[in-house]
Design a protein around this motif. Structure first.
Motif, PDB file in Angstrom:
ATOM      1  N   UNK A  66     -13.176  75.630  85.038  1.00 44.12           N
ATOM      2  CA  UNK A  66     -13.864  76.366  86.096  1.00 44.12           C
ATOM      3  C   UNK A  66     -12.917  76.701  87.249  1.00 44.12           C
ATOM      4  N   UNK A  67     -11.867  75.927  87.412  1.00 46.14           N
ATOM      5  CA  UNK A  67     -10.825  76.237  88.401  1.00 46.14           C
ATOM      6  C   UNK A  67      -9.486  76.090  87.696  1.00 46.14           C
ATOM      7  N   UNK A  68      -8.697  77.169  87.721  1.00 43.27           N
ATOM      8  CA  UNK A  68      -7.376  77.142  87.103  1.00 43.27           C
ATOM      9  C   UNK A  68      -6.347  77.540  88.142  1.00 43.27           C
ATOM     10  N   UNK A  69      -5.209  76.880  88.109  1.00 45.94           N
ATOM     11  CA  UNK A  69      -4.173  77.185  89.094  1.00 45.94           C
ATOM     12  C   UNK A  69      -2.804  77.246  88.469  1.00 45.94           C
ATOM     13  N   UNK A  96      -3.646  68.389  93.067  1.00 44.05           N
ATOM     14  CA  UNK A  96      -4.360  67.453  92.188  1.00 44.05           C
ATOM     15  C   UNK A  96      -5.174  66.451  92.994  1.00 44.05           C
ATOM     16  N   UNK A  97      -4.618  65.959  94.072  1.00 45.80           N
ATOM     17  CA  UNK A  97      -5.291  64.939  94.868  1.00 45.80           C
ATOM     18  C   UNK A  97      -6.342  65.502  95.822  1.00 45.80           C
ATOM     19  N   UNK A  98      -6.301  66.796  96.100  1.00 45.14           N
ATOM     20  CA  UNK A  98      -7.197  67.364  97.106  1.00 45.14           C
ATOM     21  C   UNK A  98      -8.120  68.459  96.575  1.00 45.14           C
ATOM     22  N   UNK A  99      -8.223  68.620  95.273  1.00 46.51           N
ATOM     23  CA  UNK A  99      -8.986  69.723  94.703  1.00 46.51           C
ATOM     24  C   UNK A  99     -10.463  69.421  94.510  1.00 46.51           C
ATOM     25  N   UNK A 100     -10.889  68.223  94.712  1.00 44.92           N
ATOM     26  CA  UNK A 100     -12.244  67.792  94.373  1.00 44.92           C
ATOM     27  C   UNK A 100     -13.343  68.682  94.961  1.00 44.92           C
ATOM     28  N   UNK A 101     -13.307  68.932  96.260  1.00 47.64           N
ATOM     29  CA  UNK A 101     -14.358  69.727  96.907  1.00 47.64           C
ATOM     30  C   UNK A 101     -14.370  71.158  96.392  1.00 47.64           C
ATOM     31  N   UNK A 102     -13.196  71.717  96.148  1.00 48.58           N
ATOM     32  CA  UNK A 102     -13.107  73.070  95.610  1.00 48.58           C
ATOM     33  C   UNK A 102     -13.754  73.138  94.224  1.00 48.58           C
ATOM     34  N   UNK A 103     -13.476  72.149  93.396  1.00 44.94           N
ATOM     35  CA  UNK A 103     -14.066  72.104  92.056  1.00 44.94           C
ATOM     36  C   UNK A 103     -15.584  71.961  92.124  1.00 44.94           C
ATOM     37  N   UNK A 104     -16.062  71.143  93.034  1.00 43.70           N
ATOM     38  CA  UNK A 104     -17.511  70.973  93.176  1.00 43.70           C
ATOM     39  C   UNK A 104     -18.174  72.273  93.610  1.00 43.70           C
ATOM     40  N   UNK A 105     -17.554  73.005  94.532  1.00 43.41           N
ATOM     41  CA  UNK A 105     -18.106  74.289  94.968  1.00 43.41           C
ATOM     42  C   UNK A 105     -18.124  75.298  93.823  1.00 43.41           C
ATOM     43  N   UNK A 106     -17.036  75.349  93.045  1.00 48.73           N
ATOM     44  CA  UNK A 106     -16.971  76.300  91.927  1.00 48.73           C
ATOM     45  C   UNK A 106     -17.977  75.928  90.840  1.00 48.73           C
ATOM     46  N   UNK A 107     -18.133  74.632  90.562  1.00 48.87           N
ATOM     47  CA  UNK A 107     -19.081  74.193  89.534  1.00 48.87           C
ATOM     48  C   UNK A 107     -20.531  74.428  89.954  1.00 48.87           C
ATOM     49  N   UNK A 108     -20.800  74.389  91.255  1.00 48.74           N
ATOM     50  CA  UNK A 108     -22.166  74.544  91.746  1.00 48.74           C
ATOM     51  C   UNK A 108     -22.638  75.996  91.682  1.00 48.74           C
ATOM     52  N   UNK A 109     -21.736  76.938  91.583  1.00 43.04           N
ATOM     53  CA  UNK A 109     -22.106  78.347  91.568  1.00 43.04           C
ATOM     54  C   UNK A 109     -22.118  78.861  90.123  1.00 43.04           C
ATOM     55  N   UNK A 158     -25.559  74.225  87.248  1.00 42.53           N
ATOM     56  CA  UNK A 158     -24.118  74.323  87.082  1.00 42.53           C
ATOM     57  C   UNK A 158     -23.801  74.903  85.713  1.00 42.53           C
ATOM     58  N   UNK A 159     -22.646  75.564  85.597  1.00 45.82           N
ATOM     59  CA  UNK A 159     -22.242  76.149  84.334  1.00 45.82           C
ATOM     60  C   UNK A 159     -21.750  75.089  83.362  1.00 45.82           C
ATOM     61  N   UNK A 160     -21.228  75.555  82.219  1.00 46.98           N
ATOM     62  CA  UNK A 160     -20.714  74.660  81.185  1.00 46.98           C
ATOM     63  C   UNK A 160     -19.415  74.003  81.597  1.00 46.98           C
ATOM     64  N   UNK A 161     -18.706  74.613  82.533  1.00 47.28           N
ATOM     65  CA  UNK A 161     -17.401  74.110  82.930  1.00 47.28           C
ATOM     66  C   UNK A 161     -17.550  73.065  84.022  1.00 47.28           C
ATOM     67  N   UNK A 162     -16.795  72.016  83.910  1.00 49.43           N
ATOM     68  CA  UNK A 162     -16.755  71.019  84.971  1.00 49.43           C
ATOM     69  C   UNK A 162     -15.334  70.521  85.049  1.00 49.43           C
ATOM     70  N   UNK A 163     -14.652  70.893  86.092  1.00 45.78           N
ATOM     71  CA  UNK A 163     -13.214  70.594  86.182  1.00 45.78           C
ATOM     72  C   UNK A 163     -12.949  69.145  86.587  1.00 45.78           C
ATOM     73  N   UNK A 164     -13.972  68.384  86.885  1.00 44.54           N
ATOM     74  CA  UNK A 164     -13.735  66.998  87.321  1.00 44.54           C
ATOM     75  C   UNK A 164     -13.967  65.973  86.225  1.00 44.54           C
ATOM     76  N   UNK A 165     -14.646  66.326  85.167  1.00 43.62           N
ATOM     77  CA  UNK A 165     -14.981  65.348  84.124  1.00 43.62           C
ATOM     78  C   UNK A 165     -14.026  65.363  82.963  1.00 43.62           C
ATOM     79  N   UNK A 166     -12.780  65.493  83.207  1.00 43.92           N
ATOM     80  CA  UNK A 166     -11.787  65.490  82.124  1.00 43.92           C
ATOM     81  C   UNK A 166     -11.000  64.220  82.171  1.00 43.92           C
TER      82      UNK A 166
END
Length: 166
Positions: A66-69, A96-109, A158-166
């Motif tokens: 859901x978030x690629x960099x 890597x250490x600070x992406x959590x909130x960004x991933x949550x925002x992207x996953x929520x939309x 939330x969509x199928x993608x979840x960038x935090x559960x890997x």
């Protein structure tokens, strides 16, 4: 070892978080937006599910998060390879250490299939970790404000993608 009572937060950087598909990278730089947060130029593009499907001939390949960099340190700015590699590593680590909130925002939309990001290092000297981390936090905060304004379709799932559960 703990009996599992305490769940530890994982700060891994999975492979599906890396932007490497040529069509997505070209689209990011051709159609995406960008802003500056010195020492970075951040290019970003929100891709909805329909646009993501159009980027590929047959079907969307597995492993698109859901978030690629991606990180770029131009040879014009840092001539020595060791300096470029060091800055790429620092930038990836702070992301890597600070992406959590960004991933949550992207996953929520649900309108965001993937958020493509490119961090281009534009400074001519190496910076220390603390400075890079401070600037990364500021850049991610700006980016979160920008993607929050992206039109969501009323549906809160939330969509199928979840960038935090890997």
């Amino acid at each position: 070892m703990d009996s599992g009572e305490e769940k530890r937060e994982r700060f891994c950087f999975p492979k599906d978080g890396r932007l490497h598909h040529r069509s997505l990278v070209e689209g990011l730089f051709r159609l995406g937006s960008s802003f500056y947060e010195f020492p970075f130029r951040i290019s970003w593009r929100i891709i909805n599910p329909e646009q993501l499907q159009k980027n590929f001939r047959s079907n969307v390949p597995e492993g698109i998060g859901s978030v690629q960099m991606m990180v770029t340190v131009p040879k014009k700015k840092r001539r020595r390879a060791v300096d470029r590699v060091r800055m790429r590593r620092l930038i990836r680590e702070t992301y890597r250490l600070n992406r959590r909130e960004l991933c949550l925002d992207a996953d929520a939309n649900p309108d965001i299939a993937t958020l493509s990001l490119a961090f281009v290092y534009i400074h001519t000297a190496n910076l220390d970790y603390a400075t890079v981390e401070e600037k990364m936090k500021a850049a991610l905060s700006k980016l979160r404000k920008k993607i929050r304004g992206y039109s969501a379709s009323g549906d809160e799932t939330s969509g199928d993608h979840n960038c935090l559960n890997k």
